[in-house]
Design a protein around this motif. Sequence first.
Motif, PDB file in Angstrom:
ATOM      1  N   ARG A 129       0.856  -1.216   0.104  1.00  0.00           N
ATOM      2  CA  ARG A 129       0.072  -0.083  -0.069  1.00  0.00           C
ATOM      3  C   ARG A 129       0.820   1.345   0.198  1.00  0.00           C
ATOM      4  NH1 ARG A 129      -1.940  -1.890   5.920  1.00  0.00           N
ATOM      5  NH2 ARG A 129      -2.529  -3.595   4.518  1.00  0.00           N
ATOM      6  N   SER A 130       0.339   2.220  -0.420  1.00  0.00           N
ATOM      7  CA  SER A 130       1.026   3.441  -0.555  1.00  0.00           C
ATOM      8  C   SER A 130       1.332   4.218   0.777  1.00  0.00           C
ATOM      9  CB  SER A 130       0.241   4.649  -1.357  1.00  0.00           C
ATOM     10  OG  SER A 130      -0.637   5.080  -0.833  1.00  0.00           O
ATOM     11  N   VAL A 211      -7.030  -0.135  -2.562  1.00  0.00           N
ATOM     12  CA  VAL A 211      -5.619   0.273  -2.501  1.00  0.00           C
ATOM     13  C   VAL A 211      -5.239  -0.177  -1.015  1.00  0.00           C
ATOM     14  CG1 VAL A 211      -6.012   2.182  -4.108  1.00  0.00           C
ATOM     15  CG2 VAL A 211      -6.547   2.472  -1.744  1.00  0.00           C
ATOM     16  N   PRO A 214      -3.199  -3.467  -2.489  1.00  0.00           N
ATOM     17  CA  PRO A 214      -3.472  -3.223  -3.881  1.00  0.00           C
ATOM     18  C   PRO A 214      -4.033  -4.252  -4.985  1.00  0.00           C
ATOM     19  CG  PRO A 214      -1.639  -1.884  -2.981  1.00  0.00           C
ATOM     20  CD  PRO A 214      -2.040  -2.983  -1.977  1.00  0.00           C
TER      21      PRO A 214
END
Length: 260
Positions: A129-130, A211, A214
């Motif tokens: 994940r970001s 997200v 992802p």
Amino acid sequence: MPYVTTPGGVKLSYQVRGAGRPLVLLQGQSNDHRWWDSVRADFDAAYQTITLDYRGTGDSDKPDEPYGTRGFAADVLAVLDEAGVERAHVYGTSMGGRVAQWLAAEHPSRVGALVLGCSSPGGAHGVERSNDVRRSLAQPDRAAAERALLELMYTPAWLATHPGPYFTIGDPGMPHYARLRHLAASARHDAWDVLPAITAPTLVVHGSDDVFNPAANAPLLAGRIPGAEVRMIEGARHAYFEEFRHVAGPMVLEFLRQHA
């Protein structure tokens, strides 16, 4: 409620419902078996469903010691042995999908068909994940962090019409140390090298708009497991199985039916 004590002395709570061929349902990180409450009836109608409270959750023991997805798979085996189940279909979502990967790779004779939902191979090959997502979950305002988690699990439209309670955002009775142990177990997961050993017919399911874990992980998993199929559910986020129950439930049931 039945229990089993593992060879290491940990007492695990498990639940059996329905009748028919056994189907193991494995939930996400830091959650107990209630993760499945909103959709379990769909599967009880056709299968004998088996769930457990992971160590650290629900009515199971909560030892303050390292946990791992491979160890959780061993706990699932202990439950199957206690329940007298030699072979079962397995449907794991989120961290439950990571647990299911070990189960299928290392104990192929115990797994019929395999469904991996919103999961990841982990390790260097998994898509993380970001940082923006991480920051949203780590913010000091706990109410804001919980709201951020809900918005990763469900679409705004769903949240506007479904006020809860939500059983997918963590077992509220977990001790803090157990939450950290679960987080570490999921973060350390790396099954990349053993995925090609999976022989069970496999379906990989993922929400296209996930997200939190992802969606790019779905084709990675499917490409690594021989003969695996991948299905994306358009518009779904992490809790696709609940919000998009009308799509995901029949999809999984049809796949299992084909591999009876």
